[in-house]
Design a protein around this motif. Structure first.
Motif, PDB file in Angstrom:
ATOM      1  N   ALA A   1       0.782  -1.238   0.000  1.00 37.43           N
ATOM      2  CA  ALA A   1       0.000   0.000   0.000  1.00 37.43           C
ATOM      3  C   ALA A   1       0.810   1.283   0.000  1.00 37.43           C
ATOM      4  O   ALA A   1       0.218   2.366  -0.047  1.00 37.43           O
ATOM      5  CB  ALA A   1      -0.938   0.003   1.220  1.00 37.43           C
ATOM      6  N   ASN A   2       2.133   1.241   0.064  1.00 35.33           N
ATOM      7  CA  ASN A   2       2.913   2.479  -0.016  1.00 35.33           C
ATOM      8  C   ASN A   2       2.703   3.144  -1.370  1.00 35.33           C
ATOM      9  O   ASN A   2       2.831   2.502  -2.405  1.00 35.33           O
ATOM     10  CB  ASN A   2       4.405   2.196   0.154  1.00 35.33           C
TER      11      ASN A   2
ATOM     12  N   ALA B   1       1.591  -1.623  -4.832  1.00 37.89           N
ATOM     13  CA  ALA B   1       0.767  -0.435  -5.083  1.00 37.89           C
ATOM     14  C   ALA B   1       1.556   0.540  -5.946  1.00 37.89           C
ATOM     15  O   ALA B   1       2.767   0.692  -5.772  1.00 37.89           O
ATOM     16  CB  ALA B   1       0.392   0.229  -3.760  1.00 37.89           C
ATOM     17  N   PRO B   2       0.896   1.220  -6.881  1.00 40.12           N
ATOM     18  CA  PRO B   2       1.596   2.197  -7.713  1.00 40.12           C
ATOM     19  C   PRO B   2       1.902   3.464  -6.929  1.00 40.12           C
ATOM     20  O   PRO B   2       1.239   3.783  -5.947  1.00 40.12           O
ATOM     21  CB  PRO B   2       0.589   2.483  -8.830  1.00 40.12           C
TER      22      PRO B   2
ATOM     23  N   GLY C   1     -13.789   9.411  -4.473  1.00 41.56           N
ATOM     24  CA  GLY C   1     -12.459   9.101  -3.974  1.00 41.56           C
ATOM     25  C   GLY C   1     -11.730   8.159  -4.901  1.00 41.56           C
ATOM     26  O   GLY C   1     -12.340   7.472  -5.736  1.00 41.56           O
ATOM     27  N   THR C   2     -10.414   8.129  -4.778  1.00 39.49           N
ATOM     28  CA  THR C   2      -9.589   7.229  -5.587  1.00 39.49           C
ATOM     29  C   THR C   2      -8.852   6.253  -4.693  1.00 39.49           C
ATOM     30  O   THR C   2      -8.383   6.617  -3.615  1.00 39.49           O
ATOM     31  CB  THR C   2      -8.558   8.023  -6.420  1.00 39.49           C
ATOM     32  N   ILE C   3      -8.766   4.996  -5.134  1.00 41.02           N
ATOM     33  CA  ILE C   3      -8.027   3.961  -4.430  1.00 41.02           C
ATOM     34  C   ILE C   3      -7.211   3.180  -5.444  1.00 41.02           C
ATOM     35  O   ILE C   3      -7.773   2.622  -6.393  1.00 41.02           O
ATOM     36  CB  ILE C   3      -8.967   2.979  -3.694  1.00 41.02           C
ATOM     37  N   PRO C   4      -5.880   3.114  -5.290  1.00 37.99           N
ATOM     38  CA  PRO C   4      -5.084   2.293  -6.198  1.00 37.99           C
ATOM     39  C   PRO C   4      -5.506   0.830  -6.118  1.00 37.99           C
ATOM     40  O   PRO C   4      -5.835   0.311  -5.052  1.00 37.99           O
ATOM     41  CB  PRO C   4      -3.651   2.483  -5.692  1.00 37.99           C
ATOM     42  N   GLY C   5      -5.489   0.146  -7.245  1.00 39.75           N
ATOM     43  CA  GLY C   5      -5.792  -1.277  -7.279  1.00 39.75           C
ATOM     44  C   GLY C   5      -6.946  -1.600  -8.194  1.00 39.75           C
ATOM     45  O   GLY C   5      -7.870  -0.800  -8.377  1.00 39.75           O
TER      46      GLY C   5
END
Length: 432
Positions: free
Chosen positions: A152-153, A173-174, A306-310
């Motif tokens: 998650a970093n 995580a990107p 909202g935005t969430i990577p993945g």
């Protein structure tokens, strides 16, 4: 409510290509429990010697401002361990999982928890979730010859400066280069021309705020103000007043659990989500419904995005995670945690060693350029046959770059309903 749609490529200063794409007992608070991991092709380079058992230490948030991310991340690790062991383990032995609590930067417990994990023989430390916490323990982990692999970093600090290309650091995580571009593009698409940004003053908040600002300005929108607050702030009065008086047409809040304190203050100042369109990021895009750990009054966040990577967690994966932990309420970063474990296990097989230093030399190799495979057993069988593999995981294609970060990833866009629950709207794939 999910809709998959293809977006046109956008030009940004980050040179991104964006397109639409569409523990077994479930005890989240059991710190320190273990879950129990074939000879393989060996490298021509000297191989670091391990103790024969691949041990994963999870440094993930059971407490602190990101505790809502802990359950899905722990479940992802536990499910991966279960799958690996069901397929025969690594180097002829079951892999082992030892849990640790990362807390947050305020609690400062991560260094002691890291010592516990390393003393337990952890070859790979999965975590932390917080970029700021990871920065407090990365040197300790790498100095012990272990791998640090975060699900998650997102801070760009791991791709530049002292940690650019750090030999034993990786993440699924990107970086916020991608999240910042996607969020800015969303704001522009929504017609926001003068955006106020309020953010935590830490490695996460500062870098993400900078990426959002850079990409907004590159597309012709203005940033009315950018205000920061300290990680241990007890009051947000001055920042809220600056946001409310900035003349902004939207607010981006880059925060953790303090969101539940900031939002009521924004509302009182006439700058709440029902006054100004509001946008969250992965650090605070959690559930705020009545049954959440920190609820807000119904309707408070309706329409907030909202935005969430993945990538979207597939239904069969979610179902399997719920078998591991029936209490799960969301699945954020679960796939990234799962893939961090599987990639590390495959790298250990490729290296012929469970030692962290040896695993680190093969992580990039097993994620790009070889024969495609998507499950641990299939990939392990290919390695046993001497093949070069390219693992595509549950979180996406992964394709690790030279800095240990994925070069391709997805960002999900979410929206809150009247009960303050989030649902995905679309997923954006991008390459950095």
């Amino acid at each position: 409510m999910t809709t998959m749609m293809r977006l046109a490529a956008i030009a940004t200063t980050s040179a991104l290509v964006l397109a639409g794409c569409g523990s077994e007992d479930g005890d989240d608070n059991d710190s320190g429990d273990k879950t129990t991991s074939s000879d393989s092709p060996s490298s021509d380079a000297p191989v670091a010697e391990g103790d024969g058992t691949l041990t994963f230490g999870s440094l993930l948030p059971q407490t602190g401002s990101l505790a809502f991310l802990g359950p899905p991340e722990f479940a992802g690790v536990d499910l991966a361990v279960k799958d690996i062991n069901a397929a025969g383990g690594v180097l002829g032995k079951d892999v082992v999982h030892v849990r640790g609590d990362s807390g947050d930067t305020d609690s400062g417990i991560a260094p002691a928890e890291t010592d516990k994990l390393l003393d337990a023989g952890s070859d790979v430390v999965v975590g932390a979730a917080s970029s700021g916490v990871s920065l407090t323990v990365i040197d300790k982990i790498m100095s012990e010859g272990a791998v640090m692999f975060s699900p998650a970093n997102t801070s760009t600090a791991f791709d530049e400066g002292d940690y650019a290309g750090a030999d034993n650091y990786f993440r699924t995580a990107p970086s916020d280069i991608l999240q910042g571009a996607v969020l800015a593009n969303l704001l522009v698409q929504d017609g926001r021309k003068n955006v106020a940004i309020m953010a935590r003053q830490d490695a996460y908040g500062e870098t993400l705020a900078a990426e959002v600002k850079k990409n907004l300005e590159a597309q012709g929108s203005a940033v009315a103000t950018t205000v920061f607050y300290g990680e241990k702030a007890q009051s947000f009065d001055s920042q809220v007043q600056e946001v409310s008086g900035a003349g902004a047409d939207a607010v981006v809040l880059i925060a953790f659990e303090e969101t539940t304190s900031i939002i009521p203050q924004l509302i009182a100042a006439g700058a709440g989500p029902q006054d100004l369109p509001t946008y969250f990021v992965d650090g605070n895009t959690a559930s705020y419904a009545d049954d959440a750990s920190a609820p807000l009054p119904p309707g408070t966040l309706e329409g907030t995005k909202g935005t969430i990577p993945g990538a979207e967690a597939a239904k069969d994966f979610r179902d399997r995670l719920l078998e591991v932990n029936p209490k799960l309420k969301d699945f954020t970063y679960s796939a990234e945690a799962y893939d961090a474990v599987v990639v590390s296990a495959l790298a250990a097989i490729a290296a012929g060693s469970d030692a962290g230093d040896a695993i680190a030399t093969k992580i990039v190799e097993v994620t790009e350029g070889g024969e495609k495979c998507t499950e641990f057993k299939a990939c392990a069988d290919l390695l046993a046959d001497g093949a070069d593999i390219d693992y595509d995981g549950l979180s996406g294609p992964i394709d690790m770059g030279d800095t240990g970060s994925p070069t391709a990833a997805s960002i999900g866009i979410y929206e809150y309903d009247g009960e303050n629950r989030i649902s995905p709207v679309e997923y954006i794939a991008g390459q950095i």
